[in-house]
Design a protein around this motif. Structure first.
Motif, mmCIF file in Angstrom:
data_model
loop_
_atom_site.group_PDB
_atom_site.id
_atom_site.type_symbol
_atom_site.label_atom_id
_atom_site.label_comp_id
_atom_site.label_asym_id
_atom_site.label_seq_id
_atom_site.Cartn_x
_atom_site.Cartn_y
_atom_site.Cartn_z
ATOM 1 N N PHE A 100 48.879 61.574 25.708
ATOM 2 C CA PHE A 100 48.284 61.770 27.021
ATOM 3 C C PHE A 100 48.781 63.129 27.535
ATOM 4 C CE2 PHE A 100 46.846 57.522 28.894
ATOM 5 C CZ PHE A 100 46.676 56.928 27.656
ATOM 6 N N VAL A 101 47.872 63.975 28.003
ATOM 7 C CA VAL A 101 48.247 65.278 28.543
ATOM 8 C C VAL A 101 47.395 65.568 29.771
ATOM 9 C CG1 VAL A 101 48.982 66.214 26.301
ATOM 10 C CG2 VAL A 101 46.609 66.535 27.077
ATOM 11 N N ALA A 102 47.847 66.505 30.576
ATOM 12 C CA ALA A 102 47.069 66.947 31.736
ATOM 13 C C ALA A 102 46.108 68.046 31.300
ATOM 14 C CB ALA A 102 47.993 67.461 32.825
ATOM 15 N N ALA A 103 44.825 67.865 31.615
ATOM 16 C CA ALA A 103 43.825 68.891 31.315
ATOM 17 C C ALA A 103 43.573 69.789 32.528
ATOM 18 C CB ALA A 103 42.518 68.230 30.879
ATOM 19 N N LYS A 104 43.773 69.213 33.722
ATOM 20 C CA LYS A 104 43.599 69.988 34.950
ATOM 21 C C LYS A 104 44.464 69.388 36.040
ATOM 22 C CE LYS A 104 40.145 71.345 38.431
ATOM 23 N NZ LYS A 104 38.716 71.245 38.858
#
Length: 411
Positions: A100-104
């Motif tokens: 899980f990562v932050a895209a924005k």
């Protein structure tokens, strides 16, 4: 009574150690690129946390004014992840193919938040909104990624709104977190009032877990007192493992005069976290650990029209039994096809009505149907103590955890 402090301390130590394994902080710095085969979940964030100077943290566990943000979370391709789990990065930056990562990530002012929300809600059938309120011991990023997992895995066609209050994300900050809930109840009421009055909104469902239920019930109680009733748009209130004193809950519901939302409570008598909370507060019972088949609860719940799902017999990998549905993909997926699509919890077509559903390891008993499990998905929300790395240390800490909590439950 003399051994209670030592037992609670032992349990807290076991939880703390288990929660620290593989724990990477500051995961909200957007990655440089996200592959096309990943899934994106966009949410509006409303928070009473203070801003943090670290862009990877964004908001701390300290108290602040109401703030807003837009966060888009990227989830790994479905073929590379297990439904019901949050896959945390083992190092920074995270790998979008496996983590899980932050895209924005973008902070907003109030007007920007309203504009963003209105654009999103117009794209959703029947303009449904899902508001999530997390529990005790949750950092900001914990709440963000867990909510993204629920929205994606449930396939719920809603506008996700995360309300996150100032939790320090520490097992030893229970008192601080509790007071932060009191600090935040006006802000949550303000959010719910705004959603209920907004002509762009069709329906609002609330999903709360653990200590987040206290914040939620207080906000609803205040709304009822202020308005004389809770607006019809506030359709459902799902209370998962509520860390609320049973006598206080009775009073809160009694104060909700006039119309109130459909309540569903998810309980489990072997909830170890609530057993500790009961001893800390000197409570006769926590709402999330009652036996709905025992008196006076059976009669009271029957008269109130509140639906209770008893999950005590359900066996999962959750050491605390505080978030039993964390590893149930089928149930998480059903929430989108049942509750969020407008089928009320009391709808006889899904075998609930005002009956009590006894859940076993895979199906409901004769008093309900398997479809009745659809509304149990909120228990996929778990506190950080069970979130990541626990499997690799289960043998090391498991016996300490079981011994400590069993002593409390037995009392």
């Amino acid at each position: 009574m003399t051994r209670c402090p030592s037992v609670a301390t032992a349990l807290a130590a076991a939880l703390l150690l288990a929660g620290c394994a593989g724990d990477v902080k500051g995961t909200l710095v957007p990655v440089a690129a996200v592959p096309a085969d990943t899934t994106k979940v966009s949410m509006l964030v409303v928070t009473t946390r203070a801003p943090d100077q670290d862009p990877g943290v964004l908001f701390s566990g300290e108290r602040g004014r109401m703030s807003f943000a837009e966060i888009v979370v990227s989830l790994p391709p479905d073929a590379r992840r297990k439904t019901g789990e949050v896959q945390w990065p083992s190092r920074l930056p995270g790998n979008p193919e496996t983590d899980f990562v932050a895209a924005k990530v973008e902070k907003l002012d109030r007007n920007q938040a309203v504009t963003l929300f209105h654009k999103a809600v117009q794209k959703v059938p029947k303009r449904r909104v899902l508001v999530f309120i997390h529990g005790f011991n949750n950092r900001f990023e914990d709440a963000v990624y867990r909510f993204a997992q629920i929205v994606h895995d449930s396939r719920a066609d809603v506008v996700p709104v995360l309300f996150t209050w100032p939790s320090r994300g520490s097992i030893f900050a229970y008192g601080y977190d509790r007071e932060s809930g009191n600090y935040s109840r006006d802000a949550l009421e303000n959010l719910l009032q705004t959603l209920a009055r907004d002509p762009a909104v069709g329906e609002v469902s609330i999903l709360a877990h653990s200590m987040g239920n206290w914040v939620t019930l207080e906000a609803l109680r205040q709304m009822a007192i202020r308005n004389g009733s809770i607006p019809p748009k506030i359709a459902n209130a799902m209370l998962a493992a509520p860390d609320v004193d049973i006598d206080v809950f009775r009073k809160q519901v009694a104060d909700m005069t006039g119309r109130r939302p459909r309540f569903t409570i998810f309980v489990s008598q072997d909830d170890r976290a609530l057993a500790v909370s009961r001893r800390v507060w000197g409570s006769t019972a926590r709402l999330g650990a009652i036996d709905p088949d025992a008196e006076p609860y059976r009669s009271e719940l029957g008269k109130s029209g509140i639906t209770v799902l008893n999950l005590t017999k359900l066996q999962t990998g959750d050491r605390l039994n505080h978030g039993k549905f964390a590893e149930s993909p089928e149930v998480v997926q059903l929430i989108g096809s049942r509750l969020i699509e407008g089928q009320p919890i009391t709808d006889s077509r899904i075998g609930l009505g005002d009956r009590l559903i006894q859940v076993t390891a895979g199906a409901a008993t004769a008093v309900g149907t398997a479809a009745g499990l659809a509304v149990s998905a909120p228990l996929a929300v778990v506190d950080p103590a069970t979130r990541r790395g626990i499997a690799g240390h289960a043998e090391e800490f498991g016996q300490s955890l079981r011994s400590a909590s069993d002593a409390i439950v037995a009392e």
